[in-house]
Design a protein around this motif. Sequence first.
Motif, short mmCIF file in Angstrom:
data_model
loop_
_atom_site.label_atom_id
_atom_site.label_comp_id
_atom_site.label_asym_id
_atom_site.label_seq_id
_atom_site.Cartn_x
_atom_site.Cartn_y
_atom_site.Cartn_z
N UNK A 50 -10.90 7.13 -2.57
CA UNK A 50 -11.84 6.11 -3.06
C UNK A 50 -11.46 5.53 -4.42
N UNK A 51 -10.28 5.82 -4.90
CA UNK A 51 -9.81 5.09 -6.07
C UNK A 51 -9.60 3.64 -5.66
N UNK A 52 -9.46 2.76 -6.63
CA UNK A 52 -9.33 1.34 -6.32
C UNK A 52 -8.12 1.07 -5.43
N UNK A 53 -7.01 1.72 -5.72
CA UNK A 53 -5.79 1.50 -4.93
C UNK A 53 -5.95 2.04 -3.52
N UNK A 54 -6.55 3.25 -3.40
CA UNK A 54 -6.74 3.84 -2.08
C UNK A 54 -7.70 3.01 -1.23
N UNK A 55 -8.76 2.51 -1.87
CA UNK A 55 -9.73 1.70 -1.13
C UNK A 55 -9.09 0.42 -0.59
N UNK A 57 -6.21 -0.03 0.51
CA UNK A 57 -5.50 0.29 1.76
C UNK A 57 -6.48 0.68 2.87
N UNK A 58 -7.47 1.51 2.53
CA UNK A 58 -8.40 1.99 3.55
C UNK A 58 -9.23 0.88 4.16
N UNK A 59 -9.60 -0.12 3.37
CA UNK A 59 -10.46 -1.17 3.87
C UNK A 59 -9.75 -2.10 4.86
N UNK A 60 -8.46 -1.92 5.01
CA UNK A 60 -7.72 -2.63 6.06
C UNK A 60 -7.59 -1.80 7.32
N UNK A 61 -8.09 -0.56 7.27
CA UNK A 61 -8.03 0.36 8.41
C UNK A 61 -9.38 0.36 9.11
N UNK A 93 -18.42 2.85 -5.82
CA UNK A 93 -18.10 4.15 -6.41
C UNK A 93 -17.97 4.04 -7.92
N UNK A 94 -18.26 5.17 -8.60
CA UNK A 94 -18.17 5.26 -10.04
C UNK A 94 -17.44 6.54 -10.42
N UNK A 95 -16.95 6.57 -11.64
CA UNK A 95 -16.18 7.73 -12.09
C UNK A 95 -17.03 8.99 -12.14
N UNK A 277 -15.19 -4.71 -0.67
CA UNK A 277 -14.44 -3.95 -1.65
C UNK A 277 -15.03 -4.10 -3.04
N UNK A 278 -15.74 -3.06 -3.50
CA UNK A 278 -16.20 -3.10 -4.88
C UNK A 278 -15.27 -2.27 -5.75
N UNK A 279 -14.59 -1.34 -5.11
CA UNK A 279 -13.63 -0.55 -5.85
C UNK A 279 -14.26 0.46 -6.77
#
Length: 282
Positions: A50-55, A57-61, A93-95, A277-279
């Motif tokens: 759920x980091x911004x970079x991981x999201x 990629x995941x949001x295309x799956x 998501x938040x830190x 995607x809010x990231x």
Amino acid sequence: MTGLRYVYAVCRPFDAPLQAQLTGVADDPPRLLPHGDLVAVVSHVPEADFSEEALRAHLENLDWLTATARAHQQVVDALTVVTTPLPLRLATVFRDDSGVRQMLEEREAAFRRTLDRLNGRVEWGVKVFVETERTEQAGSEPAQPAPKPASGRDYLRQRRRQSRTNEDLWSRAEEFASGLHTALAGRADDARLHAPQNPRLSGAAGRNVLNAAYLVSRDTSEEFVEMVDRTKDDAPGIRVELTGPWAAYSFAGDETGRGEADEERHGESGGESGEEKTGEES
């Protein structure tokens, strides 16, 4: 459990417990994070997913997106039983907890206004479909197969006749849907018209001529449902579908996005996942 904080919804404080064994995204049970007179419903999610970079990629799956959206919806549905939630966008998501509290503080006035407007209300969805395969079945007797055309002219005549029949049915269905929407909107506190459902994406039979959402008081929901049910046999070849009660996604303004679960209700395309995607926010 460590990790990022996934936020499902914001609501007012409530006393009723959530259902036992309820889990959310990443199989983590949701918990309540109060701040002033608001409550954020959150759970822990792994930063690896759920980091911004991981999201990104995941949001295309589609499989991942669908599973996450269903887990998100499961928590929101449980909240709807015990309170009036304001659902947030999928994958908000938040830190840490302090980031969630800061968000609640910065958006407090907007959250309060929306929760006051939605208080004690739920969303009902109504769809109207033209069942073209039943065009010939207006009476109680089964439709007889058309005679085999004796010539090309007969064939074209039959095609024109069938086309006119379908056009008449679609015209009646659109008139029926318009009247139904006017009547239901008059019994609801608010109403929204969504884009017609694409049958290739939804798999639903027939042509969708009404795809609407209605904001209805819990106290009058039974009357609203009965009103819809009374119309279901009013027009041969026309199908009415009712879904709900849902959290008021269609009436939450910019606080909520169109996730997969919301698209299942309204039949919209799943190809707009970039809007969800809010990231990661700090």
